[in-house]
Design a protein around this motif. Structure first.
Motif, PDB file in Angstrom:
ATOM      1  N   LEU A  46       8.450  39.853  18.728  1.00 18.24           N
ATOM      2  CA  LEU A  46       9.222  38.208  18.624  1.00 18.24           C
ATOM      3  C   LEU A  46      10.514  38.529  18.739  1.00 18.24           C
ATOM      4  O   LEU A  46      11.065  39.101  17.845  1.00 18.24           O
ATOM      5  N   VAL A  47      11.309  38.180  19.803  1.00 16.15           N
ATOM      6  CA  VAL A  47      12.710  38.053  19.726  1.00 16.15           C
ATOM      7  C   VAL A  47      13.530  36.709  19.814  1.00 16.15           C
ATOM      8  O   VAL A  47      12.804  35.828  20.443  1.00 16.15           O
ATOM      9  N   GLU A  48      14.686  36.774  19.273  1.00 17.46           N
ATOM     10  CA  GLU A  48      15.421  35.527  19.238  1.00 17.46           C
ATOM     11  C   GLU A  48      16.683  36.090  20.039  1.00 17.46           C
ATOM     12  O   GLU A  48      17.100  37.026  19.882  1.00 17.46           O
ATOM     13  N   VAL A  49      17.359  35.243  20.736  1.00 14.30           N
ATOM     14  CA  VAL A  49      18.384  35.659  21.745  1.00 14.30           C
ATOM     15  C   VAL A  49      19.535  34.405  21.445  1.00 14.30           C
ATOM     16  O   VAL A  49      19.295  33.381  21.499  1.00 14.30           O
ATOM     17  N   GLY A  50      20.638  35.156  21.187  1.00 13.73           N
ATOM     18  CA  GLY A  50      21.773  34.294  21.124  1.00 13.73           C
ATOM     19  C   GLY A  50      23.286  34.887  20.973  1.00 13.73           C
ATOM     20  O   GLY A  50      23.447  36.156  21.251  1.00 13.73           O
ATOM     21  N   GLY A  51      24.301  34.249  20.421  1.00 12.13           N
ATOM     22  CA  GLY A  51      25.578  34.704  20.254  1.00 12.13           C
ATOM     23  C   GLY A  51      26.042  34.833  18.819  1.00 12.13           C
ATOM     24  O   GLY A  51      24.987  34.988  17.954  1.00 12.13           O
ATOM     25  N   HIS A  76      11.905  33.176  12.914  1.00 14.91           N
ATOM     26  CA  HIS A  76      10.800  34.004  12.443  1.00 14.91           C
ATOM     27  C   HIS A  76      10.384  35.177  13.234  1.00 14.91           C
ATOM     28  O   HIS A  76       9.382  35.823  13.305  1.00 14.91           O
ATOM     29  N   ALA A  77      11.526  35.470  13.964  1.00 11.02           N
ATOM     30  CA  ALA A  77      11.464  36.724  15.024  1.00 11.02           C
ATOM     31  C   ALA A  77      11.413  37.813  14.501  1.00 11.02           C
ATOM     32  O   ALA A  77      12.021  38.077  13.326  1.00 11.02           O
ATOM     33  N   ASP A  78      11.041  38.981  15.172  1.00 12.50           N
ATOM     34  CA  ASP A  78      11.132  40.405  14.578  1.00 12.50           C
ATOM     35  C   ASP A  78      12.611  40.827  14.969  1.00 12.50           C
ATOM     36  O   ASP A  78      13.144  41.622  13.729  1.00 12.50           O
ATOM     37  N   PHE A  79      13.412  40.430  15.750  1.00  9.72           N
ATOM     38  CA  PHE A  79      14.652  40.866  15.975  1.00  9.72           C
ATOM     39  C   PHE A  79      15.415  39.594  16.684  1.00  9.72           C
ATOM     40  O   PHE A  79      14.692  38.861  17.371  1.00  9.72           O
ATOM     41  N   VAL A  80      16.495  39.746  16.493  1.00  7.47           N
ATOM     42  CA  VAL A  80      17.476  38.711  17.192  1.00  7.47           C
ATOM     43  C   VAL A  80      18.448  39.783  18.011  1.00  7.47           C
ATOM     44  O   VAL A  80      18.977  40.920  17.878  1.00  7.47           O
ATOM     45  N   HIS A 119      22.458  46.379  13.437  1.00  5.72           N
ATOM     46  CA  HIS A 119      22.455  46.190  11.877  1.00  5.72           C
ATOM     47  C   HIS A 119      21.248  45.515  11.599  1.00  5.72           C
ATOM     48  O   HIS A 119      20.775  44.567  12.392  1.00  5.72           O
ATOM     49  N   LEU A 120      20.432  45.915  10.431  1.00  5.55           N
ATOM     50  CA  LEU A 120      19.191  45.146  10.085  1.00  5.55           C
ATOM     51  C   LEU A 120      18.453  44.995  11.237  1.00  5.55           C
ATOM     52  O   LEU A 120      17.880  45.671  12.023  1.00  5.55           O
ATOM     53  N   ASN A 121      18.070  43.799  11.369  1.00  9.57           N
ATOM     54  CA  ASN A 121      17.111  43.259  12.777  1.00  9.57           C
ATOM     55  C   ASN A 121      17.991  42.775  13.925  1.00  9.57           C
ATOM     56  O   ASN A 121      17.248  41.997  14.621  1.00  9.57           O
ATOM     57  N   CYS A 122      19.188  43.132  14.074  1.00 12.80           N
ATOM     58  CA  CYS A 122      19.971  42.744  15.141  1.00 12.80           C
ATOM     59  C   CYS A 122      20.283  43.868  16.136  1.00 12.80           C
ATOM     60  O   CYS A 122      20.604  44.963  15.697  1.00 12.80           O
ATOM     61  N   ILE A 123      19.982  43.305  17.293  1.00 15.85           N
ATOM     62  CA  ILE A 123      20.029  44.276  18.571  1.00 15.85           C
ATOM     63  C   ILE A 123      21.274  43.768  19.243  1.00 15.85           C
ATOM     64  O   ILE A 123      21.173  42.925  19.957  1.00 15.85           O
TER      65      ILE A 123
END
Length: 390
Positions: free
Chosen positions: A352-357, A364-368, A377-381
């Motif tokens: 589950l991913v969230e997309v943004g700036g 509640h996603a696994d990654f942003v 960093h952390l769960n940020c791609i």
């Protein structure tokens, strides 16, 4: 004007092929090297401008193959069977049929050629995967399929700079590889260039905005009619209206009922048009998982090529999501709309991913996935990393 006989036609086609081979670029998309073509009958498909013709001419450059583009007016004077049978008598190893759906009764002739010449190579290409579904039922059992996706950021940098950087897996990052890439190029600057013009190698040839307009025009008026029966002028105008709406709307979806009412057409026809626009690469429809409806607009509709947004207001938020969907799908992942938008934007191979700036949280996603950072960093791609999957 006299019509060429088949021998004269083949001679003309050979001269065309030689001119095209002389114009092949020095650097080719790295993706081409990964394409396996073991079968003797192959259908190569992909959106216009991704390099199908370049790939085929280069791959078979050292073999005696007859190349023809079925949209060449000279080819329209005869049929594929006559061309192929004459070519094989003259010693050709096989035939390459570009833009196959333009040929008269193309599927019947390809099947006949395949069956009659069991030692010959038969390669066809087209801009849409619909070509197999529109052909006779058993053609798909004879031809293996090769899909050429839009160009990745990694390939764009290679064609621009000549540097082939390593691959990355977005959900299992290797920090040493990330550092290597960042130390080799200004990756964020390259990424911005890429989003505006870098999804097709033809950006090197002429004005990219004009190319986009040409691709859209050629696809709508040249390709879609082959796959949509009883198409009329109002349908062409409706497709243009759909694209115009997607270019400016901050909400990537359509109001089907309103469009049908305003344009005076039925839902079935609109869904049919959207389906073909998706299959030809103009738009990209994202569904929820297990959406098995025969007619559906999906949950989100984007331009098939994120750079299409560059000809309008850019629509940054929508373009972000369009790029994430494109990057993962073209890398072979399964991309669905998130079952609950409060939790994220996409479900990608069960992740589950969230997309943004800037400042986008992962909910509640696994990654942003964010486009304003270059370091994970952390769960940020960082979004640019998606461009190094192939």
């Amino acid at each position: 004007m006299s019509i060429l006989n088949t021998d004269e036609l083949i001679q003309s086609l050979e001269e065309i092929k030689k001119r095209k081979e002389m114009e092949l670029p020095r650097l080719l998309r790295p993706y081409f090297e990964e394409i396996d073509m073991k079968n003797r009958a192959v259908l190569v498909f992909g959106s216009r401008g991704v390099g199908k013709t370049t790939f085929l001419l280069n791959r078979f450059r050292d073999r005696r193959m007859l190349y023809l583009s079925a949209d060449n007016p000279l080819v329209a004077t005869t049929d594929l069977w006559s061309i192929a049978s004459t070519a094989f008598v003259r010693g050709y190893e096989g035939i390459i049929v570009d833009e196959a759906h333009y040929a008269r009764d193309w599927s019947v002739h390809l099947k006949a050629i395949y069956d009659a010449y069991p030692t010959k190579l038969i390669i066809a290409s087209d801009s849409s995967s619909l070509i197999l579904r529109q052909g006779i039922a058993d053609l798909s059992r004879r031809f293996s399929r090769v899909r050429i996706p839009l160009m990745s950021l990694r390939e764009y940098i290679y064609l621009r700079d000549g540097a082939l950087l390593p691959l990355l897996s977005p959900f299992a990052l290797d920090s040493s590889v990330v550092k290597e890439i960042m130390g080799s190029t200004n990756v964020l600057a390259a990424f911005e260039e890429y989003l505006d013009r870098g999804f097709r190698p033809s950006y090197l040839e002429w004005d990219y905005k004009e190319q986009i307009e040409h691709i859209i025009e050629k696809t709508i008026h040249g390709d879609v009619p082959f796959f949509v029966p009883q198409i009329s002028d109002i349908h062409f105008r409706l497709m243009s209206a759909v694209l115009g709406f997607l270019a400016i709307s901050k909400v990537p979806t359509l109001n089907i009922e309103r469009m049908c009412r305003e344009w005076g057409i039925g839902k079935r026809k609109l869904y049919e048009l959207l389906s073909v626009m998706d299959a030809t690469g103009i738009i990209r429809i994202i569904f929820k998982e297990n959406d098995n409806r025969t007619f559906s607009k999906g949950e989100k509709i984007f331009f098939g090529d994120p750079s299409f947004y560059s000809i309008g207001s850019k629509n940054t938020g929508t373009r972000r999501e369009a790029y994430v969907a494109e990057a993962f799908e073209d890398a072979g992942s399964r991309v669905f709309a998130c079952p609950d938008e409060r939790n994220g934007d996409f479900l990608i191979n069960e992740t589950l991913v969230e997309v943004g700036g800037k400042n986008k949280k992962k909910k509640h996603a696994d990654f942003v996935i964010r486009d304003d950072t270059d370091v994970p960093h952390l769960n940020c791609i960082p979004m640019w990393i998606l461009g190094f999957q192939y």
